[in-house]
Design a protein around this motif. Structure first.
Motif, PDB file in Angstrom:
ATOM      1  N   MET A   1       4.562   8.771   1.249  1.00 17.93           N
ATOM      2  CA  MET A   1       4.687   8.211   2.578  1.00 17.93           C
ATOM      3  C   MET A   1       4.610   6.684   2.534  1.00 17.93           C
ATOM      4  O   MET A   1       5.361   6.021   3.231  1.00 17.93           O
ATOM      5  N   ALA A   2       3.679   6.170   1.742  1.00 15.63           N
ATOM      6  CA  ALA A   2       3.505   4.719   1.671  1.00 15.63           C
ATOM      7  C   ALA A   2       4.715   4.042   1.043  1.00 15.63           C
ATOM      8  O   ALA A   2       5.024   2.899   1.381  1.00 15.63           O
ATOM      9  N   LYS A   3       5.407   4.750   0.174  1.00 18.21           N
ATOM     10  CA  LYS A   3       6.597   4.180  -0.459  1.00 18.21           C
ATOM     11  C   LYS A   3       7.686   3.910   0.577  1.00 18.21           C
ATOM     12  O   LYS A   3       8.395   2.916   0.493  1.00 18.21           O
ATOM     13  N   ALA A   4       7.780   4.775   1.576  1.00 20.24           N
ATOM     14  CA  ALA A   4       8.804   4.641   2.601  1.00 20.24           C
ATOM     15  C   ALA A   4       8.343   3.835   3.815  1.00 20.24           C
ATOM     16  O   ALA A   4       9.159   3.498   4.670  1.00 20.24           O
ATOM     17  N   ASP A   5       7.056   3.528   3.899  1.00 21.57           N
ATOM     18  CA  ASP A   5       6.509   2.869   5.087  1.00 21.57           C
ATOM     19  C   ASP A   5       5.652   1.669   4.679  1.00 21.57           C
ATOM     20  O   ASP A   5       4.471   1.823   4.365  1.00 21.57           O
ATOM     21  N   PRO A   6       6.236   0.467   4.688  1.00 22.15           N
ATOM     22  CA  PRO A   6       5.490  -0.724   4.282  1.00 22.15           C
ATOM     23  C   PRO A   6       4.235  -0.974   5.129  1.00 22.15           C
ATOM     24  O   PRO A   6       3.238  -1.486   4.618  1.00 22.15           O
ATOM     25  N   ALA A   7       4.271  -0.595   6.397  1.00 23.24           N
ATOM     26  CA  ALA A   7       3.091  -0.776   7.256  1.00 23.24           C
ATOM     27  C   ALA A   7       1.940   0.115   6.784  1.00 23.24           C
ATOM     28  O   ALA A   7       0.774  -0.299   6.784  1.00 23.24           O
ATOM     29  N   LEU A  12      -3.195   0.894   3.907  1.00 21.08           N
ATOM     30  CA  LEU A  12      -3.968   1.463   2.796  1.00 21.08           C
ATOM     31  C   LEU A  12      -4.637   0.349   1.988  1.00 21.08           C
ATOM     32  O   LEU A  12      -5.817   0.453   1.643  1.00 21.08           O
ATOM     33  N   GLU A  13      -3.896  -0.699   1.693  1.00 22.47           N
ATOM     34  CA  GLU A  13      -4.464  -1.828   0.955  1.00 22.47           C
ATOM     35  C   GLU A  13      -5.595  -2.483   1.747  1.00 22.47           C
ATOM     36  O   GLU A  13      -6.589  -2.909   1.170  1.00 22.47           O
ATOM     37  N   ALA A  14      -5.461  -2.545   3.045  1.00 24.56           N
ATOM     38  CA  ALA A  14      -6.477  -3.178   3.890  1.00 24.56           C
ATOM     39  C   ALA A  14      -7.804  -2.423   3.855  1.00 24.56           C
ATOM     40  O   ALA A  14      -8.859  -3.027   4.077  1.00 24.56           O
ATOM     41  N   THR A  15      -7.759  -1.129   3.562  1.00 23.38           N
ATOM     42  CA  THR A  15      -9.012  -0.368   3.508  1.00 23.38           C
ATOM     43  C   THR A  15      -9.934  -0.888   2.414  1.00 23.38           C
ATOM     44  O   THR A  15     -11.145  -0.728   2.508  1.00 23.38           O
ATOM     45  N   TYR A  71     -10.118   7.379  -6.938  1.00 22.75           N
ATOM     46  CA  TYR A  71      -9.974   6.231  -6.030  1.00 22.75           C
ATOM     47  C   TYR A  71      -9.234   5.090  -6.731  1.00 22.75           C
ATOM     48  O   TYR A  71      -8.254   4.555  -6.212  1.00 22.75           O
ATOM     49  N   ASP A  72      -9.683   4.721  -7.921  1.00 25.66           N
ATOM     50  CA  ASP A  72      -9.038   3.635  -8.659  1.00 25.66           C
ATOM     51  C   ASP A  72      -7.603   3.978  -9.034  1.00 25.66           C
ATOM     52  O   ASP A  72      -6.708   3.132  -8.964  1.00 25.66           O
ATOM     53  N   LEU A  73      -7.368   5.206  -9.441  1.00 28.41           N
ATOM     54  CA  LEU A  73      -6.014   5.621  -9.816  1.00 28.41           C
ATOM     55  C   LEU A  73      -5.077   5.600  -8.618  1.00 28.41           C
ATOM     56  O   LEU A  73      -3.899   5.261  -8.744  1.00 28.41           O
ATOM     57  N   PHE A  74      -5.592   5.966  -7.436  1.00 29.06           N
ATOM     58  CA  PHE A  74      -4.765   5.924  -6.231  1.00 29.06           C
ATOM     59  C   PHE A  74      -4.292   4.492  -5.973  1.00 29.06           C
ATOM     60  O   PHE A  74      -3.104   4.266  -5.735  1.00 29.06           O
ATOM     61  N   LEU A  78      -0.548   2.606  -5.950  1.00 27.97           N
ATOM     62  CA  LEU A  78      -0.018   1.763  -4.878  1.00 27.97           C
ATOM     63  C   LEU A  78       0.448   0.417  -5.431  1.00 27.97           C
ATOM     64  O   LEU A  78       1.489  -0.107  -5.010  1.00 27.97           O
ATOM     65  N   ASP A  79      -0.319  -0.152  -6.366  1.00 31.52           N
ATOM     66  CA  ASP A  79       0.094  -1.397  -6.989  1.00 31.52           C
ATOM     67  C   ASP A  79       1.429  -1.228  -7.707  1.00 31.52           C
ATOM     68  O   ASP A  79       2.280  -2.116  -7.672  1.00 31.52           O
ATOM     69  N   ALA A  80       1.617  -0.085  -8.345  1.00 34.82           N
ATOM     70  CA  ALA A  80       2.874   0.182  -9.033  1.00 34.82           C
ATOM     71  C   ALA A  80       4.029   0.278  -8.030  1.00 34.82           C
ATOM     72  O   ALA A  80       5.141  -0.182  -8.333  1.00 34.82           O
ATOM     73  N   LEU A  81       3.774   0.818  -6.850  1.00 33.38           N
ATOM     74  CA  LEU A  81       4.816   0.878  -5.815  1.00 33.38           C
ATOM     75  C   LEU A  81       5.245  -0.524  -5.401  1.00 33.38           C
ATOM     76  O   LEU A  81       6.429  -0.783  -5.201  1.00 33.38           O
ATOM     77  N   LYS A  82       4.279  -1.408  -5.246  1.00 39.68           N
ATOM     78  CA  LYS A  82       4.576  -2.775  -4.810  1.00 39.68           C
ATOM     79  C   LYS A  82       5.350  -3.531  -5.874  1.00 39.68           C
ATOM     80  O   LYS A  82       6.156  -4.403  -5.561  1.00 39.68           O
ATOM     81  N   ASN A  83       5.114  -3.213  -7.130  1.00 40.96           N
ATOM     82  CA  ASN A  83       5.749  -3.928  -8.228  1.00 40.96           C
ATOM     83  C   ASN A  83       7.036  -3.278  -8.725  1.00 40.96           C
ATOM     84  O   ASN A  83       7.633  -3.774  -9.669  1.00 40.96           O
ATOM     85  N   ALA A  84       7.407  -2.166  -8.108  1.00 44.34           N
ATOM     86  CA  ALA A  84       8.611  -1.447  -8.564  1.00 44.34           C
ATOM     87  C   ALA A  84       9.869  -2.062  -8.000  1.00 44.34           C
ATOM     88  O   ALA A  84       9.926  -2.743  -7.059  1.00 44.34           O
TER      89      ALA A  84
END
Length: 84
Positions: A1-7, A12-15, A71-74, A78-84
């Motif tokens: 879901m996060a991959k398709a929805d930047p918001a 998620l990052e803000a948490t 938690y860390d792996l999640f 997400l970091d990998a999604l941002k860098n892909a």
């Protein structure tokens, strides 16, 4: 879901900046239809690590460096999604 929805990805990052980041993550995930509690989140990591430490042949006698929790792996994913 996060991959398709930047918001959602940003939310998620803000948490991670909340006073209780794990609770904030679990609350957001539950609101988005992925119910999880903090206990389940950390229990998953504990069960995984515990299973690595035991086996029919004795397993490791101590945790190895580099074993991460769920938690860390999640957030690493997400970091990998941002860098892909």
């Amino acid at each position: 879901m996060a991959k398709a929805d930047p918001a959602l990805l940003a939310a998620l990052e803000a948490t991670r900046k909340e006073a209780d980041p794990a609770l904030a993550l679990c609350t957001l995930a539950t609101e988005k239809g992925f119910p999880i509690t903090v206990g389940e989140l950390f229990g998953e990591g504990e069960e995984y690590t515990s299973n690595l430490l035991k086996s029919c042949n004795g397993g490791a006698s101590y945790p190895l460096d580099g074993w991460e929790d769920a938690y860390d792996l999640f957030f690493a994913s997400l970091d990998a999604l941002k860098n892909a």
